[in-house]
Write an enzyme that holds these catalytic residues in place. Structure first.
Site, PDB file in Angstrom:
ATOM      1  N   ASP A 253      32.257  28.187  37.031  1.00 14.27           N
ATOM      2  CA  ASP A 253      33.629  28.557  37.398  1.00 14.27           C
ATOM      3  C   ASP A 253      34.347  27.324  37.913  1.00 14.27           C
ATOM      4  O   ASP A 253      33.736  26.303  38.207  1.00 14.27           O
ATOM      5  CB  ASP A 253      33.671  29.708  38.417  1.00 14.27           C
ATOM      6  CG  ASP A 253      33.253  29.299  39.829  1.00 14.27           C
ATOM      7  OD1 ASP A 253      33.444  28.130  40.225  1.00 14.27           O
ATOM      8  OD2 ASP A 253      32.743  30.171  40.557  1.00 14.27           O
TER       9      ASP A 253
ATOM     10  N   ILE B  61      39.113  27.382  35.143  1.00 16.23           N
ATOM     11  CA  ILE B  61      39.193  28.124  33.865  1.00 16.23           C
ATOM     12  C   ILE B  61      40.518  28.891  33.876  1.00 16.23           C
ATOM     13  O   ILE B  61      40.743  29.735  34.749  1.00 16.23           O
ATOM     14  CB  ILE B  61      38.025  29.130  33.710  1.00 16.23           C
ATOM     15  CG1 ILE B  61      36.667  28.450  33.908  1.00 16.23           C
ATOM     16  CG2 ILE B  61      38.123  29.877  32.383  1.00 16.23           C
ATOM     17  CD1 ILE B  61      36.149  27.641  32.779  1.00 16.23           C
TER      18      ILE B  61
ATOM     19  N   TYR C 215      27.339  35.998  51.359  1.00 19.95           N
ATOM     20  CA  TYR C 215      27.309  34.882  52.301  1.00 19.95           C
ATOM     21  C   TYR C 215      26.198  35.201  53.279  1.00 19.95           C
ATOM     22  O   TYR C 215      26.192  36.279  53.890  1.00 19.95           O
ATOM     23  CB  TYR C 215      28.625  34.790  53.069  1.00 19.95           C
ATOM     24  CG  TYR C 215      29.709  34.000  52.379  1.00 19.95           C
ATOM     25  CD1 TYR C 215      29.429  32.805  51.720  1.00 19.95           C
ATOM     26  CD2 TYR C 215      31.039  34.421  52.425  1.00 19.95           C
ATOM     27  CE1 TYR C 215      30.434  32.077  51.108  1.00 19.95           C
ATOM     28  CE2 TYR C 215      32.043  33.690  51.815  1.00 19.95           C
ATOM     29  CZ  TYR C 215      31.734  32.514  51.164  1.00 19.95           C
ATOM     30  OH  TYR C 215      32.728  31.791  50.569  1.00 19.95           O
TER      31      TYR C 215
ATOM     32  N   LYS D  70      25.159  30.796  43.523  1.00 17.10           N
ATOM     33  CA  LYS D  70      26.552  30.418  43.218  1.00 17.10           C
ATOM     34  C   LYS D  70      26.913  29.159  44.009  1.00 17.10           C
ATOM     35  O   LYS D  70      26.851  29.161  45.239  1.00 17.10           O
ATOM     36  CB  LYS D  70      27.494  31.563  43.595  1.00 17.10           C
ATOM     37  CG  LYS D  70      28.970  31.234  43.420  1.00 17.10           C
ATOM     38  CD  LYS D  70      29.841  32.453  43.705  1.00 17.10           C
ATOM     39  CE  LYS D  70      31.304  32.182  43.481  1.00 17.10           C
ATOM     40  NZ  LYS D  70      31.914  31.317  44.466  1.00 17.10           N
TER      41      LYS D  70
ATOM     42  N   HIS E 151      33.218  25.720  44.206  1.00 17.67           N
ATOM     43  CA  HIS E 151      34.000  26.635  45.041  1.00 17.67           C
ATOM     44  C   HIS E 151      35.501  26.431  44.786  1.00 17.67           C
ATOM     45  O   HIS E 151      36.316  26.464  45.711  1.00 17.67           O
ATOM     46  CB  HIS E 151      33.670  26.395  46.519  1.00 17.67           C
ATOM     47  CG  HIS E 151      33.706  27.637  47.366  1.00 17.67           C
ATOM     48  ND1 HIS E 151      32.589  28.332  47.722  1.00 17.67           N
ATOM     49  CD2 HIS E 151      34.743  28.320  47.913  1.00 17.67           C
ATOM     50  CE1 HIS E 151      32.927  29.366  48.469  1.00 17.67           C
ATOM     51  NE2 HIS E 151      34.240  29.386  48.589  1.00 17.67           N
TER      52      HIS E 151
ATOM     53  N   SER F 236      33.546  39.873  46.944  1.00 18.69           N
ATOM     54  CA  SER F 236      33.247  38.867  47.973  1.00 18.69           C
ATOM     55  C   SER F 236      32.676  39.509  49.231  1.00 18.69           C
ATOM     56  O   SER F 236      33.064  40.608  49.615  1.00 18.69           O
ATOM     57  CB  SER F 236      34.533  38.114  48.324  1.00 18.69           C
ATOM     58  OG  SER F 236      34.387  37.433  49.551  1.00 18.69           O
TER      59      SER F 236
ATOM     60  N   ARG G 135      39.565  21.936  54.986  1.00 22.70           N
ATOM     61  CA  ARG G 135      40.734  22.429  54.254  1.00 22.70           C
ATOM     62  C   ARG G 135      41.981  22.142  55.081  1.00 22.70           C
ATOM     63  O   ARG G 135      42.343  22.898  55.986  1.00 22.70           O
ATOM     64  CB  ARG G 135      40.584  23.920  53.983  1.00 22.70           C
ATOM     65  CG  ARG G 135      39.312  24.178  53.188  1.00 22.70           C
ATOM     66  CD  ARG G 135      39.139  25.627  52.874  1.00 22.70           C
ATOM     67  NE  ARG G 135      37.864  25.826  52.209  1.00 22.70           N
ATOM     68  CZ  ARG G 135      37.382  27.004  51.861  1.00 22.70           C
ATOM     69  NH1 ARG G 135      38.075  28.091  52.121  1.00 22.70           N
ATOM     70  NH2 ARG G 135      36.220  27.105  51.259  1.00 22.70           N
TER      71      ARG G 135
ATOM     72  N   ASP H 287      27.090  26.946  48.478  1.00 17.43           N
ATOM     73  CA  ASP H 287      27.869  25.722  48.682  1.00 17.43           C
ATOM     74  C   ASP H 287      28.720  25.784  49.956  1.00 17.43           C
ATOM     75  O   ASP H 287      29.614  24.974  50.159  1.00 17.43           O
ATOM     76  CB  ASP H 287      28.771  25.438  47.464  1.00 17.43           C
ATOM     77  CG  ASP H 287      29.757  26.564  47.175  1.00 17.43           C
ATOM     78  OD1 ASP H 287      29.966  27.424  48.058  1.00 17.43           O
ATOM     79  OD2 ASP H 287      30.321  26.591  46.063  1.00 17.43           O
TER      80      ASP H 287
ATOM     81  N   GLN I 265      28.817  39.202  45.927  1.00 18.19           N
ATOM     82  CA  GLN I 265      28.657  37.808  46.375  1.00 18.19           C
ATOM     83  C   GLN I 265      28.225  37.837  47.832  1.00 18.19           C
ATOM     84  O   GLN I 265      28.912  38.396  48.680  1.00 18.19           O
ATOM     85  CB  GLN I 265      29.992  37.073  46.197  1.00 18.19           C
ATOM     86  CG  GLN I 265      29.995  35.638  46.743  1.00 18.19           C
ATOM     87  CD  GLN I 265      30.413  35.590  48.206  1.00 18.19           C
ATOM     88  OE1 GLN I 265      31.371  36.254  48.597  1.00 18.19           O
ATOM     89  NE2 GLN I 265      29.701  34.821  49.012  1.00 18.19           N
TER      90      GLN I 265
ATOM     91  N   GLY J  40      38.603  32.564  39.578  1.00 16.62           N
ATOM     92  CA  GLY J  40      38.937  32.964  40.939  1.00 16.62           C
ATOM     93  C   GLY J  40      40.435  33.155  41.104  1.00 16.62           C
ATOM     94  O   GLY J  40      40.955  34.268  41.109  1.00 16.62           O
TER      95      GLY J  40
END
Ligand SMILES: Cc1cc2nc3c(=O)[nH]c(=O)nc-3n(C[C@H](O)[C@H](O)[C@H](O)COP(=O)(O)O)c2cc1C
Length: 325
Positions: free
Chosen positions: A222, A225, A68, A162, A186, A43, A103, A96, A66, A245
């Site tokens: 993802d 899973i 950002y 992603k 996400h 990440s 949250r 995304d 990954q 994740g």
């Protein structure tokens, strides 16, 4: 996956701040994945410096990065270059998260360190305030296809998007020469009511086949899973592989490297067992006709036992002068 042979059609998806769960954070995840020859995606918001996580990998072990994208585009190009030099296998640009989703648990229960004096004031920040204040969450909402073209031109590494959630966007990604997409919401942590990636996958693959575009791009998913059968469902529908994740975070948080190794072994054991039970000898035997997909089109609300049993309910906020229990 993306030109690399691995020991299974699944990978450890990038997740921020693994150190919150285990002191060794992404380092023990790297070692666990290396021991079982499974790809680790690192990440952008990892708790250890990228170089340390790369150094923790075993010889020949593949890792992905990954990305950002922030307002400082040059930093993105510099990171991509650094990844290329350090032998990273692909760049996953997360698309995304133009800002942090709402949250509610994060908004109410903010973690604080011992020297965090402003804890009380931070408690009721809005999601956008939280996003702006916290460098982990700070992203740039002005990312466009032009940026993707520029990233693609700047490197030989595969560029993967992603967080794609619509068939239409995969078609545009193909036009832009993107190497792969991850259908992902996400982990259900961004937009309420976003669709389950497996549903989007079941719509996407017939369209790609009809347009003869299924060999133009690799498709990953993802989200949710958890077992071998979950992996197999995605492969039957046409995914090249799947990401996990939370399972890796849980395994690492509880047992560190050993836990990561065990989680991977469990998935491998389940995959082999389930494929035998299905009568599938190899990945290419996994085809859509092995699945009953009717329930994808009947929206039934199931009681979420995992949520009800495993997660603490949101507690009401405390009044300013209310004593702590
Ligand atoms: C605690 C946590 C942190 C995450 N951090 C990131 C991140 O930094 N970058 C990113 O692209 N995705 C991040 N994700 C999303 C994961 O990469 C992945 O898409 C998601 O967890 C898949 O769903 P699953 O947890 O049900 O397997 C994070 C997910 C979790 C649970």
């Amino acid at each position: 996956m993306l030109g690399v042979k691995t020991a299974g059609p699944f990978y450890c998806s990038g997740a921020a701040q693994a150190k919150l769960g285990h002191e060794e954070g992404e380092l023990s995840i790297a070692r666990g994945c290396g021991r079982e020859n499974i790809i680790q995606m690192i990440s952008s918001a990892a708790s250890y410096p990228l170089g340390d996580i790369i150094d923790a990998a075993l010889k020949g072990q593949k890792q992905w990065f990954q990305l950002y994208v922030t307002e400082n585009r040059q930093a993105s190009f510099d990171t991509i270059k650094y990844c290329e030099e350090k032998g990273i296998g692909a760049i996953f640009v997360t698309v995304d998260t133009p800002q942090l989703g709402r949250r509610e648990k994060d908004l109410r229960i903010r973690f604080a360190t011992d020297d965090d004096e402003e804890e009380e004031e931070e408690e009721f920040m809005s999601s956008s305030e939280l996003g702006e204040k916290d460098p982990i969450y700070y992203k740039d909402a002005s990312l466009t296809w032009k940026d993707i073209d520029d990233f693609k031109q700047s490197t030989k590494l595969p560029i993967v998007l992603k967080g794609v959630q619509r068939v239409e966007d995969v078609l545009i990604a193909i036009e832009h020469g993107v190497d792969a997409v991850v259908l992902s919401n996400h982990g259900g942590r961004q937009l309420d009511y976003s669709r389950a990636p497996v549903e989007v996958l079941s719509e996407l693959m017939p369209v790609l086949k009809e347009k003869q575009l299924d060999n133009k791009i690799e498709v990953y998913i993802d989200g949710g899973i958890r077992r071998g059968t979950d992996v197999l469902k995605a492969l039957c529908l046409g995914a090249k592989g799947v990401g996990l994740g939370r399972p890796f975070l849980y395994a690492n948080s509880a047992y560190g490297e050993k836990g990561v190794v065990r989680a991977i072994q469990l998935l491998k054991e389940e995959l082999i067992c389930d494929m035998k039970l299905l009568g599938a000898n190899k990945i290419s035997d996994l085809t859509p006709d092995l699945l009953d997909t009717k329930s994808l089109h009947i929206k039934q609300a199931h009681r979420d036992l995992l949520y009800d049993n495993a997660y603490d309910p949101l507690t009401p906020p405390r009044f300013k002068d209310e004593p702590l229990n």
